[in-house]
Write a protein that holds these residues in place. Structure first.
Motif, short mmCIF file in Angstrom:
data_model
loop_
_atom_site.label_atom_id
_atom_site.label_comp_id
_atom_site.label_asym_id
_atom_site.label_seq_id
_atom_site.Cartn_x
_atom_site.Cartn_y
_atom_site.Cartn_z
N ILE A 160 15.75 -9.00 5.92
CA ILE A 160 14.67 -9.19 5.30
C ILE A 160 14.81 -8.16 4.06
N THR A 161 14.26 -8.42 3.08
CA THR A 161 13.99 -7.76 1.55
C THR A 161 12.64 -7.49 1.32
N GLY A 162 12.18 -6.69 0.36
CA GLY A 162 10.94 -6.58 -0.33
C GLY A 162 10.70 -5.47 -1.18
N LYS A 163 9.50 -5.25 -1.75
CA LYS A 163 9.22 -4.38 -2.74
C LYS A 163 7.90 -3.70 -2.19
N ILE A 164 7.83 -2.60 -2.52
CA ILE A 164 6.48 -1.76 -2.30
C ILE A 164 6.06 -1.14 -3.79
N PHE A 165 4.57 -1.31 -3.99
CA PHE A 165 3.93 -0.71 -4.77
C PHE A 165 3.07 0.59 -4.29
N ALA A 166 3.40 1.79 -4.71
CA ALA A 166 2.84 2.99 -4.23
C ALA A 166 2.05 3.66 -5.44
N ARG A 167 0.78 3.81 -5.31
CA ARG A 167 -0.21 4.50 -6.26
C ARG A 167 -0.86 5.41 -5.34
N GLN A 168 -1.11 6.73 -6.24
CA GLN A 168 -1.87 7.75 -5.56
C GLN A 168 -3.44 7.55 -6.08
N ARG A 169 -4.34 7.88 -5.14
CA ARG A 169 -5.66 7.90 -5.57
C ARG A 169 -6.33 9.19 -4.83
N ASP A 170 -6.48 10.27 -5.39
CA ASP A 170 -6.90 11.56 -4.99
C ASP A 170 -5.89 11.96 -3.93
N SER A 171 -6.25 12.18 -2.71
CA SER A 171 -5.25 12.80 -1.59
C SER A 171 -4.51 11.59 -0.67
N GLU A 172 -4.88 10.24 -1.17
CA GLU A 172 -4.17 9.41 -0.39
C GLU A 172 -3.15 8.52 -1.32
N VAL A 173 -2.42 7.83 -0.73
CA VAL A 173 -1.54 6.85 -1.22
C VAL A 173 -1.78 5.39 -1.00
#
Length: 202
Positions: A160-173
């Protein structure tokens, strides 16, 4: 950690279980059949035309997290379920799936490194989960390529393959993960871009 393992495995198993029969059927006909144009091109000694990626379904609705943490678009024809409190969206044929997970922001040397570490902690216990290329994305955050596999009984592991978008908002991702079997790999880039534009964090 046990919940993280179950969440990732639930995503992967849900995405792949329905696709096994599809992949086996395709395996009986290598190339999936080149059609009339391919046959003509081969007769003339030319290479067959390149196969185009299947069109990604349109966004036909919106999902709102029960805790009010985010909203995400629902691709047309995808089923919606829940795995350990996170939504799971799956194509009917099982070749493509996606989820959104929320994780605490870990300590790291840089903001981008913290986002990658959050993704690794959240999904890293999945079978064969390995992060690859990481790139910054406009507006903040990173895009992470990843690969993995699923072992089921005596059958050979399914890649399997894939992608992740990760963004920070305050103290959470906020982690938007797209997973695909080999049959859905061509749609991953379009899916992460389309879904990333629908992810709203109040």
């Amino acid at each position: 950690m046990g919940q993280v393992i179950r969440r990732f495995r639930g995503l992967v198993m849900g995405a792949i279980a329905l696709a096994v029969s599809v992949l086996l059927a395709q395996g009986l006909h290598p190339g999936g059949g080149s059609g009339l144009l391919g046959a003509v091109a081969q007769t003339q000694g030319n290479a067959p035309p390149p196969a185009l990626a299947p069109a990604l379904p349109m966004v036909s609705g919106s999902f709102e997290d029960a805790q009010g943490r985010f909203q995400i678009g629902i691709l047309e024809g995808f089923t919606v379920s829940s795995v350990n409190g996170s939504p799971l969206f799956q194509a009917v044929d099982g070749r493509l799936a996606y989820t959104v997970a929320v994780a605490p922001l870990p300590t790291a040397d840089s903001p981008d490194a913290a986002l990658v570490r959050a993704a690794q902690r959240t999904f890293g216990q999945g079978e064969g989960f390995v992060t690859g290329d990481v790139r910054s994305i406009p507006g903040g955050g990173v895009r992470i390529n990843w690969t993995g596999r699923l072992s089921q009984g005596a059958a050979a592991p399914q890649p399997i393959t894939g992608k992740i978008f990760a963004r920070q908002r305050d103290s959470e991702v906020f982690l938007l993960l797209v997973a695909a079997t080999e049959a859905g790999e061509a749609q991953v880039s379009d899916a992460i871009l389309a879904l990333g534009s629908t992810l709203i964090v109040p």
